[in-house]
Design an enzyme around this catalytic site. Structure first.
Site, PDB file in Angstrom:
ATOM      1  N   ASN A  43       2.041 113.649 -55.642  1.00 22.85           N
ATOM      2  CA  ASN A  43       1.043 114.327 -56.485  1.00 22.85           C
ATOM      3  C   ASN A  43       1.387 115.818 -56.478  1.00 22.85           C
ATOM      4  OD1 ASN A  43      -1.159 115.454 -57.711  1.00 22.85           O
ATOM      5  ND2 ASN A  43      -2.640 114.865 -56.130  1.00 22.85           N
ATOM      6  N   LYS A  47       0.060 118.130 -58.112  1.00 25.87           N
ATOM      7  CA  LYS A  47      -1.124 118.980 -58.344  1.00 25.87           C
ATOM      8  C   LYS A  47      -0.784 120.047 -59.394  1.00 25.87           C
ATOM      9  CE  LYS A  47      -2.778 117.806 -53.770  1.00 25.87           C
ATOM     10  NZ  LYS A  47      -3.575 118.140 -52.600  1.00 25.87           N
ATOM     11  N   HIS A  60      -9.571 112.091 -57.321  1.00 30.39           N
ATOM     12  CA  HIS A  60      -9.046 112.942 -56.250  1.00 30.39           C
ATOM     13  C   HIS A  60     -10.160 113.885 -55.772  1.00 30.39           C
ATOM     14  CE1 HIS A  60      -6.659 115.798 -54.021  1.00 30.39           C
ATOM     15  NE2 HIS A  60      -5.688 114.906 -54.010  1.00 30.39           N
ATOM     16  N   GLU A  85     -10.148 116.858 -54.982  1.00 30.52           N
ATOM     17  CA  GLU A  85     -10.159 118.191 -55.615  1.00 30.52           C
ATOM     18  C   GLU A  85     -10.904 118.149 -56.944  1.00 30.52           C
ATOM     19  OE1 GLU A  85      -5.949 118.776 -55.311  1.00 30.52           O
ATOM     20  OE2 GLU A  85      -6.157 118.991 -53.138  1.00 30.52           O
ATOM     21  N   GLU A  97      -7.888 109.448 -48.670  1.00 30.10           N
ATOM     22  CA  GLU A  97      -7.442 110.817 -48.400  1.00 30.10           C
ATOM     23  C   GLU A  97      -8.587 111.627 -47.798  1.00 30.10           C
ATOM     24  OE1 GLU A  97      -3.890 112.154 -51.046  1.00 30.10           O
ATOM     25  OE2 GLU A  97      -5.770 112.720 -51.981  1.00 30.10           O
ATOM     26  N   GLY A 139      -3.715 119.242 -47.185  1.00 27.50           N
ATOM     27  CA  GLY A 139      -3.186 120.605 -47.205  1.00 27.50           C
ATOM     28  C   GLY A 139      -3.399 121.379 -45.918  1.00 27.50           C
ATOM     29  N   SER A 182      -1.599 115.585 -45.699  1.00 24.39           N
ATOM     30  CA  SER A 182      -0.572 116.160 -44.819  1.00 24.39           C
ATOM     31  C   SER A 182       0.485 115.146 -44.370  1.00 24.39           C
ATOM     32  CB  SER A 182      -1.222 116.837 -43.603  1.00 24.39           C
ATOM     33  OG  SER A 182      -2.023 117.932 -44.023  1.00 24.39           O
ATOM     34  N   GLY A 218       1.135 115.253 -51.202  1.00 22.74           N
ATOM     35  CA  GLY A 218       0.969 116.479 -51.980  1.00 22.74           C
ATOM     36  C   GLY A 218       2.119 117.433 -51.716  1.00 22.74           C
TER      37      GLY A 218
HETATM   38  P1  13P Z   1      -1.074 117.242 -48.973  1.00 21.73           P
HETATM   39  O1  13P Z   1       0.003 116.215 -48.764  1.00 21.73           O
HETATM   40  O2  13P Z   1      -0.553 118.550 -49.466  1.00 21.73           O
HETATM   41  O3  13P Z   1      -1.979 117.355 -47.781  1.00 21.73           O
HETATM   42  O4  13P Z   1      -1.984 116.706 -50.180  1.00 21.73           O
HETATM   43  C1  13P Z   1      -2.472 115.412 -50.133  1.00 21.73           C
HETATM   44  C2  13P Z   1      -3.077 115.081 -51.435  1.00 21.73           C
HETATM   45  O5  13P Z   1      -4.147 115.557 -51.773  1.00 21.73           O
HETATM   46  C3  13P Z   1      -2.326 114.196 -52.331  1.00 21.73           C
HETATM   47  O6  13P Z   1      -3.097 113.765 -53.394  1.00 21.73           O
END
Ligand code: 13P
Length: 251
Positions: free
Chosen positions: A11, A13, A96, A98, A166, A172, A211, A232
């Site tokens: 992803n 983002k 997601h 976010e 997640e 992150g 992560s 991510g």
């Molecule tokens: P990270 O791998 O950067 O922690 O992000 C995970 C994520 O939100 C994937 O959709």
């Protein structure tokens, strides 16, 4: 040995512009196209989808989008419908954290997206996850069960579904859930699906995200209910993402 095929999703983002996205996709393709026992999906921003679709054409890497609007068409400024994505991507990330956080998306809306994707023949990658305060209060299991059920209201195309657990506190932060924590919640997700569809629940893939990197992926994938990863930050580095895919392929 799990009977479900491992799937690794990148992803991106809101990262990369069109040219750097093309370059990244080409590098990932070079490094991992020949690994075929893992399903590989990359999800760039909308503006890059058509150019990256050309890069990936005929390859073993599939293309996904990061969101969709469930309405067919009309006055929804700035939105992208399933009809627009049809034929361009095979998968779409929905729900997601976010988007739930920054765009106030409700589980009802996520469910509408899931239904509209399945009608259009695309595969939802449905995300659920609790925040740190819910985790600390000991209510994570209950919260995830409710969020997943609500996000699947009216959905029945189980063969097309991928779930991603997640936890928000792991996204992150560099602090992934432990494999035991991730397994516990993946099993909760699987139980919900098995209740909804006893015959097919065990073939739905459940991923972990938060992560994930090449150092922790192997341990996560050893867990009986974790069938892959939604990645991510580590998916923005072709070498790291491909290493991760290689590790997944030797599981
Ligand atoms: P990270 O791998 O950067 O922690 O992000 C995970 C994520 O939100 C994937 O959709």
């Amino acid at each position: 040995m799990k009977h479900r095929k491992t799937v690794i999703v990148g992803n991106w983002k809101m990262n990369t512009d069109v040219q750097s996205g093309i370059n990244l996709a080409k590098q990932i393709l070079d490094l991992s196209n020949n690994i075929t026992n893992v399903e590989k999906i990359i999800c760039p921003p909308f503006v890059s989808l058509t150019s990256i679709a050309k890069v990936l054409k005929g390859s073993s890497i599939q293309l996904g989008a990061q969101n969709v609007n469930p309405n067919e068409n009309g006055a929804f400024t700035g939105e992208v419908s399933t009809a627009m994505l049809h034929g361009l991507v095979s998968h779409v990330v929905i729900g997601h954290s976010e988007r739930r956080m920054f765009n106030d998306e409700s589980s009802d809306q996520v469910a509408a997206k899931a239904v509209s994707l399945s009608k259009a023949g695309m595969n939802p990658i449905l995300c659920v996850g609790e925040d740190l305060s819910i985790r600390k209060s000991g209510k994570a299991v209950n919260f995830i069960a409710k969020q997943l059920e609500a996000s699947l209201k009216g959905f029945s195309n189980w063969n097309s579904l991928i779930i991603a657990y997640e936890p928000i506190w792991a996204i992150g932060t560099g602090e992934a859930a432990t494999s035991a924590q991730a397994q516990e919640m993946a099993a909760v997700c699987r139980n919900i699906i098995c209740n909804l569809t006893p015959d097919l629940g065990n073939s739905v893939r459940v991923l972990y995200g938060g992560s994930v990197n090449s150092k922790n992926v192997a341990k996560l994938l050893e867990q009986p209910d974790i069938d892959g990863a939604l990645v991510g930050g580590a998916s923005l580095n072709a070498q790291e993402f491909s290493n991760l895919i290689k590790l997944a392929s030797s599981k």
